[in-house]
Design a protein around this motif. Structure first.
Motif, PDB file in Angstrom:
ATOM      1  N   PRO A 151      40.905  38.784  34.243  1.00 51.27           N
ATOM      2  CA  PRO A 151      41.676  38.254  33.121  1.00 51.27           C
ATOM      3  C   PRO A 151      42.208  39.382  32.246  1.00 51.27           C
ATOM      4  CG  PRO A 151      39.489  37.250  33.222  1.00 51.27           C
ATOM      5  CD  PRO A 151      39.506  38.350  34.214  1.00 51.27           C
ATOM      6  N   PHE A 152      43.305  39.110  31.555  1.00 49.33           N
ATOM      7  CA  PHE A 152      43.908  40.092  30.657  1.00 49.33           C
ATOM      8  C   PHE A 152      43.970  39.520  29.254  1.00 49.33           C
ATOM      9  CE2 PHE A 152      47.656  41.897  28.530  1.00 49.33           C
ATOM     10  CZ  PHE A 152      47.237  43.224  28.476  1.00 49.33           C
ATOM     11  N   GLY A 153      43.481  40.283  28.298  1.00 45.18           N
ATOM     12  CA  GLY A 153      43.521  39.866  26.901  1.00 45.18           C
ATOM     13  C   GLY A 153      42.122  39.751  26.338  1.00 45.18           C
ATOM     14  N   PRO A 154      42.027  39.144  25.166  1.00 47.34           N
ATOM     15  CA  PRO A 154      40.734  39.021  24.513  1.00 47.34           C
ATOM     16  C   PRO A 154      39.750  38.199  25.351  1.00 47.34           C
ATOM     17  CG  PRO A 154      42.515  38.399  23.022  1.00 47.34           C
ATOM     18  CD  PRO A 154      43.115  38.575  24.367  1.00 47.34           C
ATOM     19  N   GLU A 155      38.482  38.593  25.322  1.00 45.18           N
ATOM     20  CA  GLU A 155      37.455  37.866  26.043  1.00 45.18           C
ATOM     21  C   GLU A 155      37.398  36.430  25.524  1.00 45.18           C
ATOM     22  OE1 GLU A 155      32.690  38.112  26.860  1.00 45.18           O
ATOM     23  OE2 GLU A 155      33.765  39.947  26.383  1.00 45.18           O
ATOM     24  N   GLY A 156      37.390  35.491  26.429  1.00 48.06           N
ATOM     25  CA  GLY A 156      37.351  34.085  26.058  1.00 48.06           C
ATOM     26  C   GLY A 156      38.716  33.492  25.760  1.00 48.06           C
ATOM     27  N   ARG A 157      39.737  34.343  25.610  1.00 52.29           N
ATOM     28  CA  ARG A 157      41.101  33.867  25.340  1.00 52.29           C
ATOM     29  C   ARG A 157      42.116  34.695  26.126  1.00 52.29           C
ATOM     30  NH1 ARG A 157      42.566  31.931  19.576  1.00 52.29           N
ATOM     31  NH2 ARG A 157      44.184  31.179  20.938  1.00 52.29           N
ATOM     32  N   PRO A 158      41.966  34.749  27.459  1.00 50.48           N
ATOM     33  CA  PRO A 158      42.901  35.556  28.241  1.00 50.48           C
ATOM     34  C   PRO A 158      44.322  34.994  28.180  1.00 50.48           C
ATOM     35  CG  PRO A 158      41.553  34.222  29.692  1.00 50.48           C
ATOM     36  CD  PRO A 158      41.020  34.020  28.297  1.00 50.48           C
ATOM     37  N   MET A 159      45.269  35.861  28.418  1.00 52.46           N
ATOM     38  CA  MET A 159      46.678  35.466  28.397  1.00 52.46           C
ATOM     39  C   MET A 159      47.033  34.795  29.724  1.00 52.46           C
ATOM     40  SD  MET A 159      48.324  38.837  26.563  1.00 52.46           S
ATOM     41  CE  MET A 159      49.999  38.226  26.685  1.00 52.46           C
ATOM     42  N   GLY A 160      47.564  33.602  29.664  1.00 54.16           N
ATOM     43  CA  GLY A 160      47.962  32.872  30.861  1.00 54.16           C
ATOM     44  C   GLY A 160      49.103  33.568  31.589  1.00 54.16           C
ATOM     45  N   GLY A 161      49.021  33.594  32.901  1.00 52.74           N
ATOM     46  CA  GLY A 161      50.068  34.201  33.718  1.00 52.74           C
ATOM     47  C   GLY A 161      49.928  35.701  33.870  1.00 52.74           C
ATOM     48  N   TYR A 162      48.917  36.292  33.222  1.00 52.49           N
ATOM     49  CA  TYR A 162      48.687  37.739  33.289  1.00 52.49           C
ATOM     50  C   TYR A 162      47.336  38.011  33.932  1.00 52.49           C
ATOM     51  CZ  TYR A 162      52.405  38.520  29.848  1.00 52.49           C
ATOM     52  OH  TYR A 162      53.607  38.570  29.198  1.00 52.49           O
ATOM     53  N   LEU A 163      47.257  39.122  34.655  1.00 46.19           N
ATOM     54  CA  LEU A 163      45.992  39.635  35.172  1.00 46.19           C
ATOM     55  C   LEU A 163      45.922  41.128  34.890  1.00 46.19           C
ATOM     56  CD1 LEU A 163      45.553  37.973  38.685  1.00 46.19           C
ATOM     57  CD2 LEU A 163      44.188  37.557  36.642  1.00 46.19           C
ATOM     58  N   SER A 164      44.699  41.625  34.739  1.00 48.81           N
ATOM     59  CA  SER A 164      44.469  43.059  34.588  1.00 48.81           C
ATOM     60  C   SER A 164      44.488  43.723  35.953  1.00 48.81           C
ATOM     61  CB  SER A 164      43.112  43.330  33.945  1.00 48.81           C
ATOM     62  OG  SER A 164      43.091  42.878  32.620  1.00 48.81           O
ATOM     63  N   LEU A 165      45.072  44.908  35.999  1.00 53.23           N
ATOM     64  CA  LEU A 165      45.057  45.698  37.223  1.00 53.23           C
ATOM     65  C   LEU A 165      43.684  46.339  37.396  1.00 53.23           C
ATOM     66  CD1 LEU A 165      48.470  47.557  36.855  1.00 53.23           C
ATOM     67  CD2 LEU A 165      47.983  45.517  38.220  1.00 53.23           C
ATOM     68  N   PRO A 166      43.230  46.489  38.633  1.00 57.17           N
ATOM     69  CA  PRO A 166      41.978  47.219  38.845  1.00 57.17           C
ATOM     70  C   PRO A 166      42.114  48.654  38.325  1.00 57.17           C
ATOM     71  CG  PRO A 166      42.605  46.034  40.839  1.00 57.17           C
ATOM     72  CD  PRO A 166      43.768  45.948  39.881  1.00 57.17           C
ATOM     73  N   ALA A 167      41.127  49.116  37.594  1.00 59.53           N
ATOM     74  CA  ALA A 167      41.165  50.460  37.000  1.00 59.53           C
ATOM     75  C   ALA A 167      41.197  51.553  38.062  1.00 59.53           C
ATOM     76  CB  ALA A 167      39.955  50.659  36.087  1.00 59.53           C
ATOM     77  N   GLU A 168      40.718  51.245  39.259  1.00 63.13           N
ATOM     78  CA  GLU A 168      40.636  52.251  40.320  1.00 63.13           C
ATOM     79  C   GLU A 168      41.993  52.569  40.947  1.00 63.13           C
ATOM     80  OE1 GLU A 168      38.858  49.150  40.750  1.00 63.13           O
ATOM     81  OE2 GLU A 168      37.398  49.992  39.365  1.00 63.13           O
ATOM     82  N   LEU A 169      43.012  51.754  40.690  1.00 66.58           N
ATOM     83  CA  LEU A 169      44.323  52.001  41.288  1.00 66.58           C
ATOM     84  C   LEU A 169      44.918  53.289  40.747  1.00 66.58           C
ATOM     85  CD1 LEU A 169      45.982  48.455  41.137  1.00 66.58           C
ATOM     86  CD2 LEU A 169      44.804  49.530  43.066  1.00 66.58           C
ATOM     87  N   ASP A 170      45.567  54.054  41.617  1.00 61.72           N
ATOM     88  CA  ASP A 170      46.220  55.277  41.153  1.00 61.72           C
ATOM     89  C   ASP A 170      47.485  54.914  40.366  1.00 61.72           C
ATOM     90  OD1 ASP A 170      48.402  54.892  43.000  1.00 61.72           O
ATOM     91  OD2 ASP A 170      47.287  55.954  44.550  1.00 61.72           O
ATOM     92  N   ASP A 171      48.019  55.892  39.658  1.00 64.35           N
ATOM     93  CA  ASP A 171      49.167  55.644  38.785  1.00 64.35           C
ATOM     94  C   ASP A 171      50.371  55.104  39.541  1.00 64.35           C
ATOM     95  OD1 ASP A 171      47.614  56.519  36.709  1.00 64.35           O
ATOM     96  OD2 ASP A 171      48.760  58.346  36.329  1.00 64.35           O
TER      97      ASP A 171
END
Length: 116
Positions: free
Chosen positions: A70-90
């Motif tokens: 999820p992307f955004g505040p815990e318990g209130r993620p933004m709909g339609g958005y996901l966080s990218l895995p931190a391990e991905l290169d730039d």
């Protein structure tokens, strides 16, 4: 709700992931940054996470990657958005932002509200 504070380094890194393209701008948003195309947000920075807005197929593909979430505040993620895995290169992160930009560019442009 506590909003995370971002270092100048984190903001510079986010900006480096956003490629120049017509209608694209990076703007401050709630003490963080958002990337917009034609006035619609396609990516953002929240805490250590970079989030992207994708179509349903893109969300499913990203959701299948370990470390996405999820992307955004815990318990209130933004709909339609996901966080990218931190391990991905730039380069890979930037490619996801390009994909999000291309998707959001198909939406009607936001009309700026007149200033009072």
């Amino acid at each position: 709700m506590q909003m995370p504070k971002h270092s100048d380094e984190a903001k510079a890194h986010f900006r480096s992931l956003v490629k120049d393209a017509p209608g694209v701008e990076v703007k401050p948003m709630f003490g963080s940054l958002g990337a917009f195309v034609n006035g619609n947000m396609f990516a953002g920075l929240f805490g250590p996470n970079v989030g992207v807005k994708l179509d349903e197929a893109g969300l499913e593909e990203l959701r299948a990657l370990p470390g996405s979430g999820p992307f955004g505040p815990e318990g209130r993620p933004m709909g339609g958005y996901l966080s990218l895995p931190a391990e991905l290169d730039d380069e890979t992160q930037s490619a996801w932002l390009d994909r999000a930009r291309d998707h959001v560019a198909t939406l009607p442009p936001k009309v700026k509200k007149p200033k009072r």
